[in-house]
Design a protein around this motif. Structure first.
Motif, PDB file in Angstrom:
ATOM      1  N   THR A 328     -19.827   8.791 -16.935  1.00 18.89           N
ATOM      2  CA  THR A 328     -20.527  10.059 -17.106  1.00 18.89           C
ATOM      3  C   THR A 328     -21.942   9.828 -17.622  1.00 18.89           C
ATOM      4  O   THR A 328     -22.911  10.410 -17.117  1.00 18.89           O
ATOM      5  CB  THR A 328     -19.755  10.964 -18.083  1.00 18.89           C
ATOM      6  N   LEU A 329     -22.082   8.970 -18.617  1.00 16.19           N
ATOM      7  CA  LEU A 329     -23.409   8.706 -19.170  1.00 16.19           C
ATOM      8  C   LEU A 329     -24.296   7.960 -18.183  1.00 16.19           C
ATOM      9  O   LEU A 329     -25.512   8.192 -18.137  1.00 16.19           O
ATOM     10  CB  LEU A 329     -23.279   7.924 -20.479  1.00 16.19           C
ATOM     11  N   ARG A 330     -23.726   7.084 -17.371  1.00 15.74           N
ATOM     12  CA  ARG A 330     -24.550   6.407 -16.365  1.00 15.74           C
ATOM     13  C   ARG A 330     -25.107   7.414 -15.361  1.00 15.74           C
ATOM     14  O   ARG A 330     -26.277   7.317 -14.958  1.00 15.74           O
ATOM     15  CB  ARG A 330     -23.732   5.319 -15.662  1.00 15.74           C
ATOM     16  N   VAL A 331     -24.303   8.378 -14.962  1.00 20.04           N
ATOM     17  CA  VAL A 331     -24.783   9.416 -14.053  1.00 20.04           C
ATOM     18  C   VAL A 331     -25.866  10.256 -14.734  1.00 20.04           C
ATOM     19  O   VAL A 331     -26.915  10.554 -14.146  1.00 20.04           O
ATOM     20  CB  VAL A 331     -23.624  10.314 -13.577  1.00 20.04           C
ATOM     21  N   MET A 332     -25.633  10.630 -15.987  1.00 22.12           N
ATOM     22  CA  MET A 332     -26.612  11.458 -16.683  1.00 22.12           C
ATOM     23  C   MET A 332     -27.893  10.686 -16.976  1.00 22.12           C
ATOM     24  O   MET A 332     -28.991  11.259 -16.947  1.00 22.12           O
ATOM     25  CB  MET A 332     -25.998  12.030 -17.958  1.00 22.12           C
ATOM     26  N   ASP A 333     -27.783   9.390 -17.244  1.00 16.85           N
ATOM     27  CA  ASP A 333     -28.983   8.564 -17.429  1.00 16.85           C
ATOM     28  C   ASP A 333     -29.856   8.604 -16.173  1.00 16.85           C
ATOM     29  O   ASP A 333     -31.079   8.771 -16.254  1.00 16.85           O
ATOM     30  CB  ASP A 333     -28.603   7.109 -17.718  1.00 16.85           C
ATOM     31  N   GLU A 334     -29.227   8.435 -15.015  1.00 12.07           N
ATOM     32  CA  GLU A 334     -29.981   8.439 -13.761  1.00 12.07           C
ATOM     33  C   GLU A 334     -30.531   9.828 -13.459  1.00 12.07           C
ATOM     34  O   GLU A 334     -31.676   9.968 -12.983  1.00 12.07           O
ATOM     35  CB  GLU A 334     -29.091   7.959 -12.606  1.00 12.07           C
ATOM     36  N   ALA A 335     -29.747  10.858 -13.723  1.00 11.53           N
ATOM     37  CA  ALA A 335     -30.222  12.228 -13.497  1.00 11.53           C
ATOM     38  C   ALA A 335     -31.438  12.530 -14.373  1.00 11.53           C
ATOM     39  O   ALA A 335     -32.436  13.103 -13.908  1.00 11.53           O
ATOM     40  CB  ALA A 335     -29.102  13.222 -13.766  1.00 11.53           C
ATOM     41  N   ARG A 336     -31.382  12.134 -15.631  1.00 11.43           N
ATOM     42  CA  ARG A 336     -32.523  12.357 -16.517  1.00 11.43           C
ATOM     43  C   ARG A 336     -33.736  11.563 -16.062  1.00 11.43           C
ATOM     44  O   ARG A 336     -34.878  12.059 -16.135  1.00 11.43           O
ATOM     45  CB  ARG A 336     -32.159  11.994 -17.962  1.00 11.43           C
ATOM     46  N   ARG A 337     -33.506  10.357 -15.595  1.00 12.53           N
ATOM     47  CA  ARG A 337     -34.631   9.552 -15.096  1.00 12.53           C
ATOM     48  C   ARG A 337     -35.330  10.275 -13.961  1.00 12.53           C
ATOM     49  O   ARG A 337     -36.573  10.345 -13.918  1.00 12.53           O
ATOM     50  CB  ARG A 337     -34.133   8.182 -14.622  1.00 12.53           C
ATOM     51  N   GLN A 338     -34.568  10.837 -13.045  1.00 11.42           N
ATOM     52  CA  GLN A 338     -35.160  11.543 -11.906  1.00 11.42           C
ATOM     53  C   GLN A 338     -35.830  12.852 -12.329  1.00 11.42           C
ATOM     54  O   GLN A 338     -36.801  13.292 -11.704  1.00 11.42           O
ATOM     55  CB  GLN A 338     -34.091  11.805 -10.855  1.00 11.42           C
ATOM     56  N   MET A 339     -35.328  13.482 -13.387  1.00 12.18           N
ATOM     57  CA  MET A 339     -35.921  14.732 -13.870  1.00 12.18           C
ATOM     58  C   MET A 339     -37.117  14.499 -14.789  1.00 12.18           C
ATOM     59  O   MET A 339     -37.843  15.426 -15.123  1.00 12.18           O
ATOM     60  CB  MET A 339     -34.867  15.567 -14.608  1.00 12.18           C
ATOM     61  N   GLY A 340     -37.296  13.256 -15.232  1.00 12.34           N
ATOM     62  CA  GLY A 340     -38.403  12.946 -16.128  1.00 12.34           C
ATOM     63  C   GLY A 340     -38.119  13.232 -17.583  1.00 12.34           C
ATOM     64  O   GLY A 340     -39.053  13.353 -18.393  1.00 12.34           O
ATOM     65  N   VAL A 341     -36.830  13.324 -17.948  1.00 14.53           N
ATOM     66  CA  VAL A 341     -36.434  13.598 -19.331  1.00 14.53           C
ATOM     67  C   VAL A 341     -36.084  12.275 -20.006  1.00 14.53           C
ATOM     68  O   VAL A 341     -35.116  11.612 -19.625  1.00 14.53           O
ATOM     69  CB  VAL A 341     -35.243  14.571 -19.389  1.00 14.53           C
TER      70      VAL A 341
END
Length: 349
Positions: A328-341
């Motif tokens: 879950t955290l690996r997915v959220m890490d990548e999602a945040r990277r793409q969102m710029g957060v």
């Protein structure tokens, strides 16, 4: 059987829910509370029948009257606090999101293994009986091709953000934002049901954090977003937010039937719609579907607490939930990277 003696970190509403649910878990008891204010810790403990109060984490960690700690502090504090308690031989149940990122989560689990104690994420929707039933029903609806999980809820605190106030829930320094606070309820069941995806594609609605310079890498926070998870033969869409209200059900679409339920954070009202081949019919079919006779307990947090207690007693293997937390955290890490957060924790080695 001696009771597992719990202390809590925090005095928030979620902590209130935890201690009320703890009363329904056999052989478990609340014995103390930590707050930065000793008066608050005492008031919280007394209100819930506990005898100990702490305003010093190291004193709590060294107490021989505590077996396990429930951590409900801001996300940025989860990993360092958990590691301190684990190294002191305490079991930890950590409120979602478990850590700021997957690297921190790995450090927490490594500390648990080194001390021979248990660390688990308090991801309530994975432990209720209704989610267990969802897992069984997913296996019966044919090859899964699409799934949609959604959770959005307006928070009054967004008004403070728009007024220029820096608040914890929208502060990267607290490892916060809509995804970490509410979107995690969508990501975790997707990982639990389907495993980690091959591809992650995320689009977020972000805002500038008051008081941050343009050159600050941690100057943006997410208010809402959409994440697409790509698998070899299926796709999953996740939507989340804290500035609007979601009104649609969750669904998993198989080739033979579609499974639908309400409330991704605590699944309920499960029903199955069997596929009927009616030729070229381009309109939404209606119907009641087949109701699944299962309902979550009134206090759904009892399920995660029971799982944790069973793990502490060696009666249950929690390794699957560790892998879900990390995925879950690996997915959220990548999602945040793409969102710029970006969180400060992402910048440390």
């Amino acid at each position: 059987m001696e009771a597992i003696r719990f202390a809590t970190i925090g005095t928030s509403g979620i902590c209130e829910q935890f201690v009320n649910a703890l009363k329904d878990v056999p052989a478990s008891e609340l014995v103390g509370c930590y707050s930065r204010s000793l008066d608050k810790a005492r008031d919280f403990s007394l209100a819930h029948g506990a005898s100990l109060a702490f305003d010093d984490l190291s004193v709590l960690a060294s107490s021989d009257e505590i077996d396990a700690v429930y951590i409900s502090s801001p996300n940025a504090l989860h990993a360092p606090q958990a590691i301190e308690f684990l190294r002191a031989g305490k079991h930890v149940l950590v409120e979602k999101s478990f850590a700021s990122n997957a690297r921190e989560a790995g450090d927490v689990f490594a500390a648990a293994d080194a001390s021979g104690v248990v660390a688990m994420e308090a991801m309530r929707n994975l432990h209720v009986n209704t989610f267990e039933r969802i897992g069984r029903e997913v296996e019966r609806i044919g090859k899964v091709r699409l799934a949609n999980f959604s959770f959005s809820k307006v928070t009054s605190r967004v008004a403070k953000l728009r007024a220029g106030e820096r608040i914890n829930i929208f502060d990267p320094a607290m490892s916060a934002g809509a995804l970490m606070d509410i979107g995690v309820y969508c990501v975790a069941p997707a990982i639990a049901l389907f495993g980690e995806p091959e591809h992650v594609c995320a689009v977020g609605v972000t805002a500038k954090v008051p008081g941050c310079d343009e050159g600050d890498p941690c100057r943006l926070i997410d208010l809402s977003g959409v994440i697409a998870l790509g698998y070899p033969d299926m796709a999953v869409s996740l939507t989340f937010g804290k500035v609007s209200d979601d009104k649609i059900a969750c669904q998993v679409q198989g080739e033979d039937a579609t499974l639908v339920w309400d409330q991704v954070s605590c699944p309920e009202n499960l029903r199955v719609y069997d596929h009927e081949d009616k030729g070229m019919l381009f309109r939404l079919e209606t119907g009641e579907g087949r109701r699944i006779d299962v309902a979550p307990p009134e206090r759904d947090m009892t399920c995660e607490i029971q799982a944790f207690v069973d793990g502490v007693r060696g009666k249950r293997d929690l390794s699957r939930f560790r892998e879900i937390t990390l995925g879950t955290l690996r997915v959220m890490d990548e999602a945040r990277r793409q969102m710029g957060v970006v969180f400060p924790a992402d910048l440390s080695s």
